[in-house]
Write a protein that holds these residues in place. Structure first.
Motif, PDB file in Angstrom:
ATOM      1  N   LYS A   1       0.871  -1.177   0.000  1.00  0.00           N
ATOM      2  CA  LYS A   1       0.000   0.000   0.000  1.00  0.00           C
ATOM      3  C   LYS A   1       0.903   1.219   0.000  1.00  0.00           C
ATOM      4  N   CYS A   2       0.713   2.089  -0.965  1.00  0.00           N
ATOM      5  CA  CYS A   2       1.557   3.269  -1.129  1.00  0.00           C
ATOM      6  C   CYS A   2       1.527   4.141   0.125  1.00  0.00           C
ATOM      7  N   CYS A   3       2.708   4.615   0.553  1.00  0.00           N
ATOM      8  CA  CYS A   3       2.816   5.490   1.729  1.00  0.00           C
ATOM      9  C   CYS A   3       2.332   6.909   1.442  1.00  0.00           C
ATOM     10  N   ASN A   4       2.183   7.264   0.187  1.00  0.00           N
ATOM     11  CA  ASN A   4       1.662   8.575  -0.187  1.00  0.00           C
ATOM     12  C   ASN A   4       0.153   8.571   0.101  1.00  0.00           C
ATOM     13  N   TYR A   5      -0.288   9.331   1.115  1.00  0.00           N
ATOM     14  CA  TYR A   5      -1.685   9.290   1.548  1.00  0.00           C
ATOM     15  C   TYR A   5      -2.655   9.768   0.480  1.00  0.00           C
ATOM     16  N   GLU A   6      -2.188  10.617  -0.432  1.00  0.00           N
ATOM     17  CA  GLU A   6      -3.049  11.056  -1.527  1.00  0.00           C
ATOM     18  C   GLU A   6      -3.279   9.942  -2.539  1.00  0.00           C
ATOM     19  N   CYS A   7      -2.358   9.001  -2.632  1.00  0.00           N
ATOM     20  CA  CYS A   7      -2.459   7.888  -3.575  1.00  0.00           C
ATOM     21  C   CYS A   7      -3.078   6.654  -2.906  1.00  0.00           C
ATOM     22  N   SER A   8      -2.405   6.112  -1.890  1.00  0.00           N
ATOM     23  CA  SER A   8      -2.843   4.913  -1.146  1.00  0.00           C
ATOM     24  C   SER A   8      -3.185   3.734  -2.055  1.00  0.00           C
ATOM     25  N   HIS A   9      -2.469   3.622  -3.163  1.00  0.00           N
ATOM     26  CA  HIS A   9      -2.704   2.536  -4.120  1.00  0.00           C
ATOM     27  C   HIS A   9      -2.316   1.190  -3.516  1.00  0.00           C
TER      28      HIS A   9
END
Length: 113
Positions: free
Chosen positions: A101-109
């Motif tokens: 799970k992507c650490c970029n909270y805007e992405c969260s892919h």
């Protein structure tokens, strides 16, 4: 949307079954009594099931709390870090599946390896 109906025998109340007769013609028959109905319309049924999302399978947002992160590139936003967890999804002699799970909270892919 059409409703689904299971036919029951009008005499004994048991469920009726489809049988073939006279070269590919179909009829509904009762296995208990001599009741039958010829089928004159084509019967079709299609069911489309919604596939589960990765978060649904893994346990939702709660499953991602207190997990480690690693340096891996997100395929969606190219962020350089992601949370990960490993689960045994196949038989014991197969390798574990790694979920990210992507650490970029805007992405969260979410993706898996």
């Amino acid at each position: 949307m059409a409703t689904k109906m299971i036919p029951f025998c009008s005499l004994c109340g048991n469920m009726m079954f489809v049988e073939e007769f006279n070269a590919c013609k179909l009829k509904m028959v009762c296995k208990i009594c001599p009741t039958f109905y010829n089928i004159t319309k084509t019967i079709t049924n299609r069911s489309y099931y919604k596939l589960k999302e990765i978060d649904d399978v893994l346990g939702g947002e709660e499953a991602w709390k207190n997990v480690d992160s690693t340096e891996v590139v997100c395929p969606k936003c190219s962020h350089g870090r992601a949370y990960f967890m490993q689960l045994q999804t196949r038989s014991a002699d197969e390798p574990m599946t790694t979920f990210y799970k992507c650490c970029n909270y805007e992405c969260s892919h979410n993706w898996r390896d």
